[in-house]
Motif scaffolding. Sequence first.
Motif, PDB file in Angstrom:
ATOM      1  N   LEU A   1      -3.977  -0.967   3.311  1.00  0.00           N
ATOM      2  CA  LEU A   1      -2.649  -1.681   3.216  1.00  0.00           C
ATOM      3  C   LEU A   1      -1.428  -0.770   2.864  1.00  0.00           C
ATOM      4  CD1 LEU A   1      -3.390  -5.301   2.402  1.00  0.00           C
ATOM      5  CD2 LEU A   1      -2.586  -4.503   4.705  1.00  0.00           C
ATOM      6  N   VAL A   2      -1.880   0.152   2.105  1.00  0.00           N
ATOM      7  CA  VAL A   2      -0.789   1.118   1.783  1.00  0.00           C
ATOM      8  C   VAL A   2      -0.837   2.521   2.017  1.00  0.00           C
ATOM      9  CG1 VAL A   2       0.277  -0.382  -0.274  1.00  0.00           C
ATOM     10  CG2 VAL A   2      -1.645   1.219  -0.641  1.00  0.00           C
ATOM     11  N   ALA A   3      -1.605   2.799   3.214  1.00  0.00           N
ATOM     12  CA  ALA A   3      -1.896   3.994   3.821  1.00  0.00           C
ATOM     13  C   ALA A   3      -0.652   4.877   4.033  1.00  0.00           C
ATOM     14  CB  ALA A   3      -2.667   3.824   5.129  1.00  0.00           C
ATOM     15  N   SER A   4      -0.712   5.986   4.028  1.00  0.00           N
ATOM     16  CA  SER A   4       0.693   7.003   4.012  1.00  0.00           C
ATOM     17  C   SER A   4       1.410   6.681   5.474  1.00  0.00           C
ATOM     18  CB  SER A   4       0.096   8.394   3.974  1.00  0.00           C
ATOM     19  OG  SER A   4      -0.436   8.816   2.744  1.00  0.00           O
ATOM     20  N   GLY A   5       2.615   6.517   5.148  1.00  0.00           N
ATOM     21  CA  GLY A   5       3.518   6.406   6.434  1.00  0.00           C
ATOM     22  C   GLY A   5       3.454   4.943   7.086  1.00  0.00           C
ATOM     23  N   LYS A   6       2.854   4.086   6.447  1.00  0.00           N
ATOM     24  CA  LYS A   6       2.723   2.677   6.805  1.00  0.00           C
ATOM     25  C   LYS A   6       3.039   1.708   5.809  1.00  0.00           C
ATOM     26  CE  LYS A   6      -1.415   3.638   9.998  1.00  0.00           C
ATOM     27  NZ  LYS A   6      -2.549   3.322  10.480  1.00  0.00           N
ATOM     28  N   GLY A   7       3.165   0.416   6.465  1.00  0.00           N
ATOM     29  CA  GLY A   7       3.758  -0.626   5.562  1.00  0.00           C
ATOM     30  C   GLY A   7       3.397  -1.925   6.366  1.00  0.00           C
ATOM     31  N   ILE A   8       3.800  -3.053   5.725  1.00  0.00           N
ATOM     32  CA  ILE A   8       3.452  -4.424   5.990  1.00  0.00           C
ATOM     33  C   ILE A   8       4.525  -5.073   6.901  1.00  0.00           C
ATOM     34  CG2 ILE A   8       2.560  -6.745   5.322  1.00  0.00           C
ATOM     35  CD1 ILE A   8       1.285  -5.205   2.961  1.00  0.00           C
ATOM     36  N   LEU A   9       4.235  -5.776   7.967  1.00  0.00           N
ATOM     37  CA  LEU A   9       5.161  -6.603   8.570  1.00  0.00           C
ATOM     38  C   LEU A   9       4.883  -7.983   7.965  1.00  0.00           C
ATOM     39  CD1 LEU A   9       7.067  -7.634  10.878  1.00  0.00           C
ATOM     40  CD2 LEU A   9       5.321  -7.531  12.419  1.00  0.00           C
ATOM     41  N   ALA A  10       5.995  -8.639   7.553  1.00  0.00           N
ATOM     42  CA  ALA A  10       5.882 -10.018   6.966  1.00  0.00           C
ATOM     43  C   ALA A  10       6.223 -10.810   8.110  1.00  0.00           C
ATOM     44  CB  ALA A  10       6.907 -10.216   5.633  1.00  0.00           C
ATOM     45  N   ALA A  11       5.596 -11.581   8.686  1.00  0.00           N
ATOM     46  CA  ALA A  11       5.765 -12.531   9.913  1.00  0.00           C
ATOM     47  C   ALA A  11       5.292 -14.022   9.415  1.00  0.00           C
ATOM     48  CB  ALA A  11       5.033 -12.062  11.291  1.00  0.00           C
TER      49      ALA A  11
END
Length: 342
Positions: A15-25
């Motif tokens: 979930l905290v992979a480089s260059g990525k984040g979470i979409l809160a939907a």
Amino acid sequence: MTTTQHSMEHTAQALVASGKGILAADESTPTMAKRLAGIGVESTEPTRRAYRELLFTTEGLGDYISGVILFDETIRQRCDDGRPFAEVLSAAGIVPGIKVDAGTKPLAGFADEVVTDGLDGLRGRMEEYVSLGARFAKWRAVLRIGDNRPTATCIEANAHALARYAALAQEAGLVPIVEPEVLMDGTHSVERCAEVTADVLRAVYDHLARHRVRLEATLLKPNMVLAGTDSPDQADDEAVAVRTLEVLRRAVPAAVPGIVFLSGGQTDEQATSRLDAINRHPPQPWELSFSFGRALQGPVLRAWAGEDANRAAAQAALVNRAALNGAARYGSYRPEMEASSA
């Protein structure tokens, strides 16, 4: 370490992979109604489902989004082709998650303070969400700064609820995202926000320890340290970054794999720019990422406007905004990128 613990830790790291984040939907039905009303669209179950399908079927979304937090209604919905949303996300390499709290209720005896509800029956609901494809969960606590607020009782009540939730989530094999949000509303200074945020985080981690929550299989979703929206003394991005990191380093154990900031009441650009400023201060003991709702979805809603003909433009807006936040993960975002992406 058990197989379940290993799996949860792997999920937390993904979930905290480089260059990525979470979409809160994970907007509740009333909140989603407000968002849709803002673009002149009536909130119905088919409309909400169509909008969420637009989000989750965006080509290339998995390049910048590691996970999506779903609402109870949403995790039960399907695409036009019959595939459950959780399955669609998993196929795109995106981890499905679920909001499990039931919103805030007044804290008895404490005017203008709230505690988050939803612990009753949570063990059973967790098991059902796992069967529906969820691999992580989220619970939000809300704390307001004001005259003699937040009280120690309010902080303790919310920290206790967060810890009980987190323990139940891990029991079910779900990675708990712990979200103690100190709201931006008010006239308070950035110094006061720093003080309150530190107090809240220390209480949260004290209660997590008491409830034997494995920190390596958790994520923290905090506010950035900001002056109140009505304060005349607003800090620049660099000052926000320095203050925020000072608080986190004093209050958050290094065992936590990642911190995914909420956007709160910030604009799309503010949230991205401040995340970028925070990531220009390496090294830190945790990954510093994002879990944005409005700051990712605002451009999408405006581009879509409830019209199927605008679907491609709305999806392009989502990928563009996600990519900008992906750049902020590396500290390589620049304001001029806004114009080029637009």
